[in-house]
Motif scaffolding. Structure first.
Motif, PDB file in Angstrom:
ATOM      1  N   GLU A  26       0.834  -1.214   0.000  1.00  0.00           N
ATOM      2  CA  GLU A  26       0.000   0.000   0.000  1.00  0.00           C
ATOM      3  C   GLU A  26       0.866   1.261   0.000  1.00  0.00           C
ATOM      4  OE1 GLU A  26      -2.335  -3.343   1.649  1.00  0.00           O
ATOM      5  OE2 GLU A  26      -0.417  -2.499   2.240  1.00  0.00           O
ATOM      6  N   TYR A  27       1.924   1.242   0.786  1.00  0.00           N
ATOM      7  CA  TYR A  27       2.825   2.402   0.831  1.00  0.00           C
ATOM      8  C   TYR A  27       3.527   2.565  -0.514  1.00  0.00           C
ATOM      9  CZ  TYR A  27       6.138   5.842   2.607  1.00  0.00           C
ATOM     10  OH  TYR A  27       6.866   6.998   2.807  1.00  0.00           O
ATOM     11  N   GLU A  28       4.031   1.482  -1.053  1.00  0.00           N
ATOM     12  CA  GLU A  28       4.726   1.522  -2.344  1.00  0.00           C
ATOM     13  C   GLU A  28       3.808   2.059  -3.442  1.00  0.00           C
ATOM     14  OE1 GLU A  28       6.966  -1.522  -5.446  1.00  0.00           O
ATOM     15  OE2 GLU A  28       6.376  -2.241  -3.472  1.00  0.00           O
ATOM     16  N   GLU A  29       2.581   1.561  -3.483  1.00  0.00           N
ATOM     17  CA  GLU A  29       1.625   2.030  -4.490  1.00  0.00           C
ATOM     18  C   GLU A  29       1.263   3.497  -4.256  1.00  0.00           C
ATOM     19  OE1 GLU A  29      -1.604  -0.750  -4.199  1.00  0.00           O
ATOM     20  OE2 GLU A  29      -0.485  -2.313  -5.273  1.00  0.00           O
ATOM     21  N   GLY A  30       1.117   3.884  -2.989  1.00  0.00           N
ATOM     22  CA  GLY A  30       0.806   5.271  -2.659  1.00  0.00           C
ATOM     23  C   GLY A  30       1.904   6.227  -3.077  1.00  0.00           C
ATOM     24  N   VAL A  31       3.157   5.839  -2.848  1.00  0.00           N
ATOM     25  CA  VAL A  31       4.294   6.670  -3.261  1.00  0.00           C
ATOM     26  C   VAL A  31       4.268   6.852  -4.780  1.00  0.00           C
ATOM     27  CG1 VAL A  31       6.817   6.765  -3.493  1.00  0.00           C
ATOM     28  CG2 VAL A  31       5.793   6.143  -1.302  1.00  0.00           C
ATOM     29  N   CYS A  52       8.495  14.840   2.302  1.00  0.00           N
ATOM     30  CA  CYS A  52       9.129  14.056   3.366  1.00  0.00           C
ATOM     31  C   CYS A  52       9.227  14.884   4.650  1.00  0.00           C
ATOM     32  CB  CYS A  52      10.500  13.538   2.936  1.00  0.00           C
ATOM     33  SG  CYS A  52      11.833  14.736   3.053  1.00  0.00           S
ATOM     34  N   ILE A  53       9.534  14.212   5.731  1.00  0.00           N
ATOM     35  CA  ILE A  53       9.578  14.859   7.046  1.00  0.00           C
ATOM     36  C   ILE A  53      10.648  15.958   7.124  1.00  0.00           C
ATOM     37  CG2 ILE A  53      11.174  13.215   8.106  1.00  0.00           C
ATOM     38  CD1 ILE A  53       9.223  13.353  10.587  1.00  0.00           C
ATOM     39  N   ASP A  54      11.715  15.839   6.362  1.00  0.00           N
ATOM     40  CA  ASP A  54      12.772  16.860   6.386  1.00  0.00           C
ATOM     41  C   ASP A  54      12.462  18.042   5.459  1.00  0.00           C
ATOM     42  OD1 ASP A  54      14.391  15.499   8.251  1.00  0.00           O
ATOM     43  OD2 ASP A  54      15.263  14.278   6.655  1.00  0.00           O
ATOM     44  N   GLU A  56       9.395  18.897   4.148  1.00  0.00           N
ATOM     45  CA  GLU A  56       8.118  19.507   4.548  1.00  0.00           C
ATOM     46  C   GLU A  56       7.437  20.305   3.434  1.00  0.00           C
ATOM     47  OE1 GLU A  56       9.369  21.747   8.004  1.00  0.00           O
ATOM     48  OE2 GLU A  56       8.913  20.026   9.287  1.00  0.00           O
ATOM     49  N   ASN A  57       7.479  19.820   2.211  1.00  0.00           N
ATOM     50  CA  ASN A  57       6.863  20.485   1.054  1.00  0.00           C
ATOM     51  C   ASN A  57       7.495  21.836   0.721  1.00  0.00           C
ATOM     52  OD1 ASN A  57       4.914  18.726  -0.061  1.00  0.00           O
ATOM     53  ND2 ASN A  57       3.563  19.139   1.652  1.00  0.00           N
ATOM     54  N   LEU A  58       8.646  22.134   1.276  1.00  0.00           N
ATOM     55  CA  LEU A  58       9.316  23.401   1.006  1.00  0.00           C
ATOM     56  C   LEU A  58      10.400  23.260  -0.062  1.00  0.00           C
ATOM     57  CD1 LEU A  58       9.685  24.666   4.678  1.00  0.00           C
ATOM     58  CD2 LEU A  58       7.953  25.330   2.987  1.00  0.00           C
ATOM     59  N   SER A  59      10.873  22.040  -0.246  1.00  0.00           N
ATOM     60  CA  SER A  59      11.971  21.783  -1.169  1.00  0.00           C
ATOM     61  C   SER A  59      11.443  21.167  -2.461  1.00  0.00           C
ATOM     62  CB  SER A  59      12.956  20.817  -0.507  1.00  0.00           C
ATOM     63  OG  SER A  59      14.015  20.515  -1.369  1.00  0.00           O
ATOM     64  N   PHE A  60      11.962  21.621  -3.589  1.00  0.00           N
ATOM     65  CA  PHE A  60      11.626  21.049  -4.881  1.00  0.00           C
ATOM     66  C   PHE A  60      12.733  20.083  -5.274  1.00  0.00           C
ATOM     67  CE2 PHE A  60       9.068  24.817  -4.784  1.00  0.00           C
ATOM     68  CZ  PHE A  60       7.909  24.454  -5.456  1.00  0.00           C
ATOM     69  N   GLU A  61      12.362  18.862  -5.588  1.00  0.00           N
ATOM     70  CA  GLU A  61      13.320  17.810  -5.913  1.00  0.00           C
ATOM     71  C   GLU A  61      12.858  17.044  -7.151  1.00  0.00           C
ATOM     72  OE1 GLU A  61      16.069  17.591  -4.217  1.00  0.00           O
ATOM     73  OE2 GLU A  61      15.565  18.729  -2.422  1.00  0.00           O
ATOM     74  N   THR A  62      13.758  16.268  -7.720  1.00  0.00           N
ATOM     75  CA  THR A  62      13.371  15.403  -8.833  1.00  0.00           C
ATOM     76  C   THR A  62      12.475  14.293  -8.286  1.00  0.00           C
ATOM     77  OG1 THR A  62      15.222  13.879  -8.559  1.00  0.00           O
ATOM     78  CG2 THR A  62      15.576  15.793 -10.025  1.00  0.00           C
ATOM     79  N   VAL A  66      12.544  12.533  -4.524  1.00  0.00           N
ATOM     80  CA  VAL A  66      11.363  12.514  -3.663  1.00  0.00           C
ATOM     81  C   VAL A  66      11.054  11.077  -3.254  1.00  0.00           C
ATOM     82  CG1 VAL A  66       8.879  12.926  -3.551  1.00  0.00           C
ATOM     83  CG2 VAL A  66      10.381  14.653  -4.575  1.00  0.00           C
ATOM     84  N   LYS A  67      11.101  10.168  -4.197  1.00  0.00           N
ATOM     85  CA  LYS A  67      10.840   8.757  -3.885  1.00  0.00           C
ATOM     86  C   LYS A  67      11.845   8.245  -2.864  1.00  0.00           C
ATOM     87  CE  LYS A  67       9.795   4.392  -6.156  1.00  0.00           C
ATOM     88  NZ  LYS A  67       9.637   3.710  -7.437  1.00  0.00           N
ATOM     89  N   ASP A  68      13.118   8.575  -3.059  1.00  0.00           N
ATOM     90  CA  ASP A  68      14.150   8.170  -2.095  1.00  0.00           C
ATOM     91  C   ASP A  68      13.865   8.733  -0.703  1.00  0.00           C
ATOM     92  OD1 ASP A  68      15.495   6.811  -4.106  1.00  0.00           O
ATOM     93  OD2 ASP A  68      17.012   8.379  -4.395  1.00  0.00           O
ATOM     94  N   HIS A  69      13.490  10.016  -0.639  1.00  0.00           N
ATOM     95  CA  HIS A  69      13.194  10.652   0.637  1.00  0.00           C
ATOM     96  C   HIS A  69      12.018   9.980   1.337  1.00  0.00           C
ATOM     97  CE1 HIS A  69      15.198  14.874  -0.009  1.00  0.00           C
ATOM     98  NE2 HIS A  69      16.000  13.869  -0.321  1.00  0.00           N
ATOM     99  N   LEU A  70      11.025   9.567   0.579  1.00  0.00           N
ATOM    100  CA  LEU A  70       9.832   8.957   1.181  1.00  0.00           C
ATOM    101  C   LEU A  70      10.096   7.550   1.719  1.00  0.00           C
ATOM    102  CD1 LEU A  70       7.113  10.242  -1.284  1.00  0.00           C
ATOM    103  CD2 LEU A  70       7.492  10.961   1.077  1.00  0.00           C
ATOM    104  N   TYR A  71      11.226   6.974   1.348  1.00  0.00           N
ATOM    105  CA  TYR A  71      11.589   5.658   1.865  1.00  0.00           C
ATOM    106  C   TYR A  71      12.665   5.736   2.935  1.00  0.00           C
ATOM    107  CZ  TYR A  71       8.704   3.037  -1.332  1.00  0.00           C
ATOM    108  OH  TYR A  71       7.628   2.486  -1.991  1.00  0.00           O
TER     109      TYR A  71
END
Length: 72
Positions: A26-31, A52-54, A56-62, A66-71
Motif C-alpha cells: 500500500e505504501y509503495e503504491e501510494g508513493v 518528506c519529514i525533512d 516539509e513540502n518546502l523543497s523542490f526535488e526530482t 522525492v521517492k528516495d526521501h519517502l523511503y
C-alpha cells in the motif's frame, strides 16, 4: 473556488498510504501514485515538492529524489 467566473477544481489524491508501513504494498503504491500525481500537476517542471519529514513540502526535488526521501 471560482476564478474569473470559472470553476476551478483542485485535484486531490488519497493520502491514506502515508500512515502505512513503508515496507507494505500500500505504501509503495501510494508513493508511486503520489509521484505520478505530482508530475502531472507540476506544469511541465522537472521537479516536484518533496513531502518528506525533512523537506516539509518546502523543497523542490526530482521525482527520483522525492521517492528516495519517502523511503528514508
Amino acid at each position: 473556488m471560482y476564478m474569473s467566473g470559472t470553476l476551478i477544481i483542485k485535484p486531490e489524491m488519497d493520502k491514506s498510504w502515508i500512515q502505512c508501513n513503508r515496507l507494505s504494498t500500500e505504501y509503495e503504491e501510494g508513493v508511486q501514485k503520489f509521484i505520478n500525481f505530482a508530475i502531472k500537476n507540476a506544469g511541465g517542471s522537472s521537479v516536484i515538492r518533496c513531502p518528506c519529514i525533512d523537506c516539509e513540502n518546502l523543497s523542490f526535488e526530482t521525482p527520483t529524489t522525492v521517492k528516495d526521501h519517502l523511503y528514508m
